[in-house]
Scaffold this motif. Structure first.
Motif, PDB file in Angstrom:
ATOM      1  N   SER A 293      63.997  40.838  -5.439  1.00  6.39           N
ATOM      2  CA  SER A 293      63.704  42.038  -6.217  1.00  6.39           C
ATOM      3  C   SER A 293      64.693  42.202  -7.366  1.00  6.39           C
ATOM      4  O   SER A 293      64.307  42.508  -8.497  1.00  6.39           O
ATOM      5  N   GLY A 294      65.972  41.976  -7.073  1.00 11.04           N
ATOM      6  CA  GLY A 294      67.006  42.012  -8.104  1.00 11.04           C
ATOM      7  C   GLY A 294      66.971  43.248  -8.976  1.00 11.04           C
ATOM      8  O   GLY A 294      67.022  44.389  -8.488  1.00 11.04           O
ATOM      9  N   PRO A 295      66.845  43.049 -10.296  1.00 13.48           N
ATOM     10  CA  PRO A 295      66.884  44.189 -11.223  1.00 13.48           C
ATOM     11  C   PRO A 295      65.705  45.153 -11.099  1.00 13.48           C
ATOM     12  O   PRO A 295      65.754  46.262 -11.616  1.00 13.48           O
ATOM     13  N   LYS A 296      64.647  44.740 -10.423  1.00  9.03           N
ATOM     14  CA  LYS A 296      63.504  45.642 -10.254  1.00  9.03           C
ATOM     15  C   LYS A 296      63.833  46.809  -9.325  1.00  9.03           C
ATOM     16  O   LYS A 296      63.156  47.843  -9.351  1.00  9.03           O
ATOM     17  N   VAL A 329      56.720  41.944  -3.514  1.00  8.72           N
ATOM     18  CA  VAL A 329      57.820  42.070  -4.484  1.00  8.72           C
ATOM     19  C   VAL A 329      57.357  41.619  -5.862  1.00  8.72           C
ATOM     20  O   VAL A 329      57.637  42.257  -6.880  1.00  8.72           O
ATOM     21  N   ARG A 330      56.597  40.517  -5.887  1.00  9.26           N
ATOM     22  CA  ARG A 330      56.173  39.923  -7.154  1.00  9.26           C
ATOM     23  C   ARG A 330      55.224  40.838  -7.925  1.00  9.26           C
ATOM     24  O   ARG A 330      55.288  40.911  -9.159  1.00  9.26           O
ATOM     25  N   ASN A 335      61.155  49.728  -9.291  1.00 11.65           N
ATOM     26  CA  ASN A 335      61.364  50.984  -8.562  1.00 11.65           C
ATOM     27  C   ASN A 335      60.204  51.337  -7.631  1.00 11.65           C
ATOM     28  O   ASN A 335      60.132  52.458  -7.122  1.00 11.65           O
ATOM     29  N   GLY A 336      59.305  50.383  -7.398  1.00 13.93           N
ATOM     30  CA  GLY A 336      58.192  50.616  -6.481  1.00 13.93           C
ATOM     31  C   GLY A 336      58.655  50.590  -5.022  1.00 13.93           C
ATOM     32  O   GLY A 336      59.789  50.209  -4.712  1.00 13.93           O
ATOM     33  N   VAL A 337      57.751  50.996  -4.127  1.00 16.43           N
ATOM     34  CA  VAL A 337      58.073  51.090  -2.698  1.00 16.43           C
ATOM     35  C   VAL A 337      57.356  49.973  -1.936  1.00 16.43           C
ATOM     36  O   VAL A 337      56.164  49.736  -2.154  1.00 16.43           O
TER      37      VAL A 337
END
Length: 428
Positions: A293-296, A329-330, A335-337
């Motif tokens: 996820s990193g920066p997301k 994730v992709r 900022n999603g759940v």
């Protein structure tokens, strides 16, 4: 019924009155004449009834008797009903002949089984493919078919779509399906899939060989590109090398997935019954998902019930579940759940991944497990996927007797679930 009784009484009354009139003019005795008329009516009715009964005893095969009074009406009613029934029987017989002709022309074997598992009917193909004989009619399925794997499939056919096995002479590959109808009756459909299996095996062999042969040169190219990237080169050349390295990495991932898929497709079930330590596995996958996820900065949560484990192949199950999590994730915006869950059900265990991502239109859901199928070509390419992830998931689940569930709404997100049957669950 009331009209018939009225007509009978009217006949009796008519004969009685006629007898009374005749008695009055012959002997001046009304009562004696009336009794004579009644007796005559009774004798006549008895004779007519006897003729009617005789005709009925002959199964209506003799010509229709010409009877007067109410007996004549009964004959006409029975004759009309018989003619109507015969017409309906002829129509049913014609339909049956058409059905017999249609099923005789079918190449698939069809066997009708009643709710007591007795074989009631089969077509010509069943005699050829399954070698069913007339002596086996009304015998139980368990007496006619002795192959243990088939009997296990038959007993669980309401939960398993199909079953593949070699024929008794080992010359053909057969696919068995069981469909229910009526009040517990079943139809067994058996198809010869030898040719399609042969073509499938050729395709699998080609993909496996091609992928294996491509893996070495791609690895060499990737290695040289990494070396060149460490050199001080002009910016245009560095940019080109970086792009080539990115594409070689993608190709290496594609080859790895092709090899995995080819291996999975060679077997219909994984017989492994070893605990895979599902909670430790999901903890690891969740941590990896956070790194990806990193920066997301997705909000990723994990909730798990306790007291059980899954039996199977750890590597295969990890590949399937991680594919579903990494897909979430992709395809989920920043900022999603993403909620990951593992829960015990009455009939097994369910793993699920729920996200607030881009979602999937309903018309695409039936095809998303096909290899290289893309819901959105541009979006899939940008995400870096190989197009084989869900195909791998499907084959892993088939090999572990598990089922994939998908619900999704475009713009709202998706939920992917994997249900493992009770036979794949062990208490700890």
């Amino acid at each position: 019924m009331t009209e018939s009784i009225a007509r009978q009484l009217l006949g009796l009354l008519s004969f009685t009155l006629a007898g009374a009139v005749l008695g009055f003019f012959t002997s001046h005795n009304l009562i004696l004449g009336a009794l004579f008329g009644s007796l005559l009516w009774s004798i006549l009715s008895s004779l007519l009834n006897a003729k009617l009964v005789t005709w009925l005893d002959q199964n209506l095969s003799s010509p229709d008797p010409k009877l007067p009074f109410e007996q004549g009406r009964i004959v006409r009613s029975i004759a009309n009903y018989r003619n109507k029934t015969e017409a309906e029987y002829d129509e049913i017989h014609a339909d049956m002949d058409q059905f017999q002709a249609a099923t005789s022309a079918m190449k698939d074997a069809i066997v009708i089984i009643d709710n007591q598992d007795n074989i009631e009917w089969w077509n010509n193909a069943a005699e050829e493919i399954l070698e069913i004989t007339i002596e086996q009619k009304h015998k139980r399925v368990q007496e006619v078919f002795s192959e243990p794997n088939f009997l296990e499939f038959y007993s669980q056919s309401s939960h398993i779509a199909s079953f593949k096995a070699d024929s008794a002479d080992q010359k053909r590959v057969l696919e068995y399906r069981v469909e229910s109808f009526g009040e517990g009756d079943k139809v067994l459909i058996v198809r010869d899939i030898s040719e399609s299996e042969k073509v499938g095996l050729m395709r699998h062999t080609f993909l496996a060989n091609a992928s294996h042969e491509l893996r070495t040169p791609i690895t060499v190219i990737h290695g040289y590109l990494e070396t060149l990237q460490e050199q001080e080169l002009p910016k245009p050349i560095q940019k080109a090398i970086h792009s080539m390295q990115s594409q070689s990495s993608r190709m290496a991932a594609l080859i790895a997935d092709l090899l995995t898929l080819s291996r999975l497709e060679t077997s219909s079930e994984n017989k492994s019954r070893k605990p895979i330590f599902i909670r430790e596995m999901l903890n690891g996958i969740t941590e990896e998902a956070k790194d990806v996820s990193g920066p997301k900065q997705h909000q990723i949560s994990l909730n798990m019930d306790e007291g059980f484990d899954i039996l199977g192949n750890e590597g295969e199950v990890r590949s399937a579940l991680s594919n579903l999590v990494f897909n979430a994730v992709r395809y989920t915006p920043a900022n999603g759940v993403i909620d990951i869950a593992l829960e015990k059900l009455d009939n097994g265990v369910q793993f699920s991944v729920t996200d607030t991502g881009v979602g999937i239109p309903a018309e695409h859901i039936p095809r998303i497990t096909e290899r290289f199928y893309r819901v959105d070509e541009g979006r899939s390419r940008d995400s870096g996927g190989t197009g084989l992830g869900l195909a791998i998931v499907k084959h892993v689940l088939v090999r572990h007797n598990a089922k994939l569930g998908v619900t999704s709404k475009p713009g709202e997100g998706s939920r992917f679930s994997v249900t493992f049957p009770e036979s794949r669950v062990v208490k700890i």
